[in-house]
Design a protein around this motif. Structure first.
Motif, short mmCIF file in Angstrom:
data_model
loop_
_atom_site.label_atom_id
_atom_site.label_comp_id
_atom_site.label_asym_id
_atom_site.label_seq_id
_atom_site.Cartn_x
_atom_site.Cartn_y
_atom_site.Cartn_z
N UNK A 134 -93.13 -3.24 8.41
CA UNK A 134 -94.26 -3.61 9.26
C UNK A 134 -94.47 -5.11 9.22
N UNK A 135 -95.17 -5.60 10.22
CA UNK A 135 -95.55 -7.01 10.25
C UNK A 135 -96.79 -7.13 11.13
N UNK A 136 -97.42 -8.27 11.04
CA UNK A 136 -98.61 -8.56 11.85
C UNK A 136 -98.24 -9.64 12.85
N UNK A 137 -98.60 -9.41 14.10
CA UNK A 137 -98.34 -10.38 15.17
C UNK A 137 -99.67 -10.74 15.83
N UNK A 138 -99.61 -11.74 16.67
CA UNK A 138 -100.81 -12.25 17.34
C UNK A 138 -100.53 -12.38 18.83
N UNK A 139 -101.51 -12.00 19.65
CA UNK A 139 -101.38 -12.21 21.08
C UNK A 139 -101.85 -13.63 21.40
N UNK A 140 -101.66 -14.06 22.63
CA UNK A 140 -102.02 -15.43 22.99
C UNK A 140 -103.52 -15.67 22.97
N UNK A 141 -104.33 -14.61 22.95
CA UNK A 141 -105.78 -14.80 22.81
C UNK A 141 -106.20 -14.68 21.34
N UNK A 142 -105.24 -14.72 20.44
CA UNK A 142 -105.42 -14.73 18.99
C UNK A 142 -105.96 -13.43 18.40
N UNK A 143 -105.75 -12.32 19.11
CA UNK A 143 -106.03 -11.00 18.54
C UNK A 143 -104.80 -10.58 17.75
N UNK A 144 -105.00 -10.13 16.53
CA UNK A 144 -103.86 -9.70 15.73
C UNK A 144 -103.69 -8.18 15.82
N UNK A 145 -102.46 -7.74 15.61
CA UNK A 145 -102.16 -6.32 15.59
C UNK A 145 -100.97 -6.09 14.68
N UNK A 146 -100.85 -4.87 14.16
CA UNK A 146 -99.76 -4.54 13.25
C UNK A 146 -98.67 -3.80 14.01
N UNK A 147 -97.44 -4.14 13.70
CA UNK A 147 -96.27 -3.44 14.24
C UNK A 147 -95.67 -2.61 13.11
N UNK A 148 -95.54 -1.34 13.32
CA UNK A 148 -94.98 -0.42 12.33
C UNK A 148 -93.61 0.01 12.83
N UNK A 149 -92.61 -0.08 11.97
CA UNK A 149 -91.24 0.30 12.30
C UNK A 149 -90.83 1.43 11.37
N UNK A 150 -90.37 2.53 11.94
CA UNK A 150 -89.97 3.70 11.17
C UNK A 150 -88.52 4.02 11.50
N UNK A 151 -87.70 4.15 10.47
CA UNK A 151 -86.31 4.54 10.64
C UNK A 151 -86.22 6.06 10.63
N UNK A 152 -85.57 6.63 11.65
CA UNK A 152 -85.35 8.07 11.68
C UNK A 152 -84.00 8.33 12.33
N UNK A 153 -83.05 8.81 11.54
CA UNK A 153 -81.71 9.08 12.03
C UNK A 153 -81.48 10.55 12.39
N UNK A 154 -82.55 11.34 12.44
CA UNK A 154 -82.39 12.74 12.80
C UNK A 154 -81.94 12.84 14.26
N UNK A 155 -81.26 13.92 14.60
CA UNK A 155 -80.81 14.14 15.97
C UNK A 155 -81.99 14.26 16.92
N UNK A 156 -81.74 14.02 18.18
CA UNK A 156 -82.84 14.01 19.15
C UNK A 156 -83.48 15.37 19.36
N UNK A 157 -82.83 16.43 18.93
CA UNK A 157 -83.42 17.76 19.03
C UNK A 157 -84.20 18.16 17.78
N UNK A 158 -84.31 17.25 16.82
CA UNK A 158 -85.05 17.55 15.59
C UNK A 158 -86.54 17.69 15.88
N UNK A 159 -87.25 18.33 14.96
CA UNK A 159 -88.70 18.49 15.11
C UNK A 159 -89.39 17.13 15.25
N UNK A 160 -88.92 16.15 14.49
CA UNK A 160 -89.55 14.82 14.55
C UNK A 160 -89.56 14.29 15.98
N UNK A 161 -88.40 14.23 16.61
CA UNK A 161 -88.30 13.65 17.94
C UNK A 161 -88.96 14.53 18.99
#
Length: 100
Positions: free
Chosen positions: A50-77
Motif C-alpha cells: 500500500x501507499x498514500x497518494x495525493x490528488x491535485x487538490x491535496x486530498x490524500x488517499x490510500x492505494x491498496x495492492x493485493x496479489x492473487x494468482x488464483x484462476x479467474x474462476x476461483x471464488x475470490x475472482x
C-alpha cells in the motif's frame, strides 16, 4: 519551496474506465510513481502493498495492492465486486449518454 511546487508531493490521479474496454489513465508525479512501484514490489514479495497518494487538490488517499494468482474462476475472482456504473440519458436532443 512552497507546497504547490514541491516535487516531493506524491501527486497521482487514476482515471478508471468510463465504458467497458476503455483505457485506464494514470497521471502522476515521479514521486508518486516511485511510491506505487515500491508498493507493487512489496505486494509481489509479501502478497500485499500500500501507499498514500495525493490528488491535485491535496486530498490524500490510500492505494491498496493485493496479489492473487488464483484462476479467474476461483471464488475470490467470482466474488470480487467491481464498481457498477449507470448509463442514463441526458436532456440533450442528440441522445448522448453520461456515466455517473
Amino acid at each position: 519551496m512552497d507546497k504547490v511546487n514541491d516535487q516531493r508531493i506524491p501527486l497521482l490521479h487514476i482515471y478508471p474506465q468510463r465504458h467497458p474496454h476503455d483505457d485506464v489513465l494514470i497521471v502522476s508525479s515521479r514521486t508518486a510513481l516511485l511510491l506505487l512501484k515500491q508498493s507493487i514490489e512489496v505486494a509481489l514479495e509479501k502478497g500485499e502493498g500500500d501507499c498514500v497518494a495525493t490528488t491535485s487538490d491535496f486530498e490524500t488517499y490510500e492505494i491498496k495492492i493485493i496479489l492473487n494468482d488464483e484462476g479467474r474462476q476461483s471464488d475470490f475472482w467470482r466474488r470480487l465486486q467491481l464498481r457498477k456504473r449507470k448509463i442514463i440519458p441526458t436532456c440533450q436532443p442528440d441522445g448522448d449518454r453520461v456515466i455517473i
